[in-house]
Design a protein around this motif. Structure first.
Motif, PDB file in Angstrom:
ATOM      1  N   ALA A 282      -1.914 -10.612   0.108  1.00  0.00           N
ATOM      2  CA  ALA A 282      -0.758  -9.441   0.066  1.00  0.00           C
ATOM      3  C   ALA A 282       0.623 -10.126   0.493  1.00  0.00           C
ATOM      4  O   ALA A 282       1.619  -9.223   0.297  1.00  0.00           O
ATOM      5  N   ASP A 283       0.650 -11.421   1.093  1.00  0.00           N
ATOM      6  CA  ASP A 283       2.130 -11.578   1.395  1.00  0.00           C
ATOM      7  C   ASP A 283       2.765 -12.309   0.309  1.00  0.00           C
ATOM      8  O   ASP A 283       3.595 -12.826   0.333  1.00  0.00           O
ATOM      9  N   GLY A 284       1.773 -12.555  -0.845  1.00  0.00           N
ATOM     10  CA  GLY A 284       2.381 -13.261  -2.168  1.00  0.00           C
ATOM     11  C   GLY A 284       2.032 -14.647  -2.248  1.00  0.00           C
ATOM     12  O   GLY A 284       2.440 -15.362  -3.072  1.00  0.00           O
ATOM     13  N   GLY A 285       1.421 -15.108  -1.166  1.00  0.00           N
ATOM     14  CA  GLY A 285       0.953 -16.632  -1.375  1.00  0.00           C
ATOM     15  C   GLY A 285      -0.299 -16.811  -2.084  1.00  0.00           C
ATOM     16  O   GLY A 285      -1.309 -16.017  -2.027  1.00  0.00           O
ATOM     17  N   GLU A 286      -0.149 -17.924  -2.823  1.00  0.00           N
ATOM     18  CA  GLU A 286      -1.225 -18.226  -3.789  1.00  0.00           C
ATOM     19  C   GLU A 286      -2.328 -18.972  -2.950  1.00  0.00           C
ATOM     20  O   GLU A 286      -1.923 -19.858  -2.274  1.00  0.00           O
ATOM     21  N   VAL A 287      -3.430 -18.546  -3.125  1.00  0.00           N
ATOM     22  CA  VAL A 287      -4.741 -19.351  -2.464  1.00  0.00           C
ATOM     23  C   VAL A 287      -5.783 -19.813  -3.288  1.00  0.00           C
ATOM     24  O   VAL A 287      -5.877 -19.459  -4.502  1.00  0.00           O
ATOM     25  N   GLU A 288      -6.729 -20.667  -2.500  1.00  0.00           N
ATOM     26  CA  GLU A 288      -7.731 -21.398  -3.553  1.00  0.00           C
ATOM     27  C   GLU A 288      -8.857 -20.630  -3.998  1.00  0.00           C
ATOM     28  O   GLU A 288      -9.302 -20.711  -4.793  1.00  0.00           O
ATOM     29  N   SER A 289      -9.226 -19.693  -3.014  1.00  0.00           N
ATOM     30  CA  SER A 289     -10.702 -19.140  -3.218  1.00  0.00           C
ATOM     31  C   SER A 289     -10.754 -17.910  -2.312  1.00  0.00           C
ATOM     32  O   SER A 289      -9.990 -17.509  -1.553  1.00  0.00           O
ATOM     33  N   CYS A 290     -11.496 -16.968  -2.938  1.00  0.00           N
ATOM     34  CA  CYS A 290     -11.972 -15.589  -2.269  1.00  0.00           C
ATOM     35  C   CYS A 290     -13.227 -15.112  -2.815  1.00  0.00           C
ATOM     36  O   CYS A 290     -13.692 -14.980  -3.955  1.00  0.00           O
TER      37      CYS A 290
ATOM     38  N   ARG B  84       0.828  -1.236   0.209  1.00  0.00           N
ATOM     39  CA  ARG B  84       0.028   0.071   0.046  1.00  0.00           C
ATOM     40  C   ARG B  84       0.905   1.241  -0.027  1.00  0.00           C
ATOM     41  O   ARG B  84       0.320   2.275  -0.251  1.00  0.00           O
ATOM     42  N   HIS B  85       2.156   1.134   0.097  1.00  0.00           N
ATOM     43  CA  HIS B  85       2.971   2.167   0.249  1.00  0.00           C
ATOM     44  C   HIS B  85       3.798   2.442  -1.230  1.00  0.00           C
ATOM     45  O   HIS B  85       4.074   3.548  -1.452  1.00  0.00           O
ATOM     46  N   PHE B  86       4.228   1.237  -1.487  1.00  0.00           N
ATOM     47  CA  PHE B  86       5.025   1.517  -2.580  1.00  0.00           C
ATOM     48  C   PHE B  86       4.624   0.801  -4.152  1.00  0.00           C
ATOM     49  O   PHE B  86       5.153   0.708  -5.025  1.00  0.00           O
ATOM     50  N   GLY B  87       3.355   0.243  -4.007  1.00  0.00           N
ATOM     51  CA  GLY B  87       2.751  -0.323  -4.920  1.00  0.00           C
ATOM     52  C   GLY B  87       1.149   0.419  -5.315  1.00  0.00           C
ATOM     53  O   GLY B  87       1.088   1.197  -4.804  1.00  0.00           O
ATOM     54  N   VAL B  88       0.341  -0.508  -5.637  1.00  0.00           N
ATOM     55  CA  VAL B  88      -1.037  -0.016  -5.876  1.00  0.00           C
ATOM     56  C   VAL B  88      -1.690  -0.245  -4.730  1.00  0.00           C
ATOM     57  O   VAL B  88      -2.526   0.760  -4.238  1.00  0.00           O
ATOM     58  N   GLY B  89      -1.619  -1.263  -3.949  1.00  0.00           N
ATOM     59  CA  GLY B  89      -2.133  -1.592  -2.657  1.00  0.00           C
ATOM     60  C   GLY B  89      -3.559  -2.455  -2.821  1.00  0.00           C
ATOM     61  O   GLY B  89      -4.241  -2.056  -3.699  1.00  0.00           O
ATOM     62  N   CYS B  90      -3.434  -3.596  -2.108  1.00  0.00           N
ATOM     63  CA  CYS B  90      -4.646  -4.420  -2.198  1.00  0.00           C
ATOM     64  C   CYS B  90      -4.537  -5.333  -1.186  1.00  0.00           C
ATOM     65  O   CYS B  90      -3.605  -5.764  -0.696  1.00  0.00           O
TER      66      CYS B  90
END
Length: 272
Positions: free
Chosen positions: A65-73, A38-44
């Motif tokens: 946000a930590d870079g981990g790929e997950v199954e569902s949202c 959120r400070h150096f990128g777009v933020g999400c």
């Protein structure tokens, strides 16, 4: 290389969404983490990639946000619905989902919940309806409940979710070794048979304004244990979702989804 993205949110749970159906976009954990900053990128809270699919109208991939790929949202799925259009299907790591556009949002068939300990998953066999577990600082009114709605969830029914410091409580539960793939932590208060107050510590993202799969998991746990009925409203800090589920059936989640703006970024500024 300039790349168009969409900034979207579902009840304040916000996303950077890339549509890669026509041309591939290389997303890695490092790049996802940098764009989400959120400070150096777009933020999400999550980065979403929409890709072609051989089994559905499109495929959705999700990085926390930590870079981990997950199954569902769940919230991202509603956002995908308003991008893809009414009556489409979406392939995810958690299964194939049916999408419908509604006034101001979307309704999604999230598939059937799974209750077996190894489907959550847990580290070893135990009764997922009443986990023999407790964590410091959390007073529960029932034993914790675990289930999967395409991703892992633990539900803690508490006297007053708003009184808890979930920033302090969520992380140690998320990383408890009993959850080998970590877990989304739901702190829920039953207000009536048709209304639940919920705050969620999301795996890899922390406390968010809303969690669609968390609302689904919590509603299922409440209905299955006789504390609520189908058509229950789940009130999160960012707004409300309506969850329908009958035992043996699939979960339907209905709620808002918002396209905030479209923009361009230089992918080369975020090394893969």
């Amino acid at each position: 290389m300039r790349q168009i993205f969409h900034k979207m949110h579902g009840l304040g749970n916000d996303f950077v969404v890339f549509d890669a159906r026509d041309a591939a976009i290389a997303i890695t954990p490092q790049r996802a983490r940098a764009i989400a900053d959120r400070h150096f990128g777009v933020g999400c809270d999550q980065l979403i990639l929409i890709e072609p699919s051989d089994v559905a109208a499109a495929r959705m991939r999700i990085w926390n946000a930590d870079g981990g790929e997950v199954e569902s949202c769940g919230n991202a799925t509603r956002c995908a619905a308003i991008l893809l259009g009414d009556g489409t299907t979406l392939e995810t790591m958690g299964g194939i989902l049916d999408l419908s556009v509604t006034d101001g949002g979307a309704s999604v068939d999230m598939g059937a919940p799974r209750f077996d300990w190894d489907a959550v998953p847990l580290a070893y066999a135990m009764d997922t309806r009443a986990l023999p577990l407790a964590w410091d600082g959390v007073e529960t009114i029932t034993p914790p409940i675990a289930l999967s709605v395409g991703n892992p969830h633990v539900i803690l029914f508490v006297p007053d979710t708003d009184a808890l410091d979930i920033e302090a409580l969520g992380r140690p539960i998320e990383h408890d070794p009993i959850f080998p793939e970590r877990v989304n932590v739901n702190f829920a208060t039953i207000e009536s048979r048709t209304r639940i107050r919920l705050r969620v510590w999301e795996r890899g993202s922390g406390a968010t304004l809303a969690c669609g799969t968390g609302a689904c998991a919590t509603a299922v746990a409440a209905i299955r244990s006789g504390r609520a009925e189908s058509g229950v409203t789940v009130a999160l800090p960012g707004g409300e979702l309506v969850i329908d589920w009958q035992p043996g059936g699939t979960i339907r989640m209905t709620g808002p989804a918002t396209h905030v703006f479209s923009g361009e970024l230089d992918l080369a500024a975020f090394p893969a």
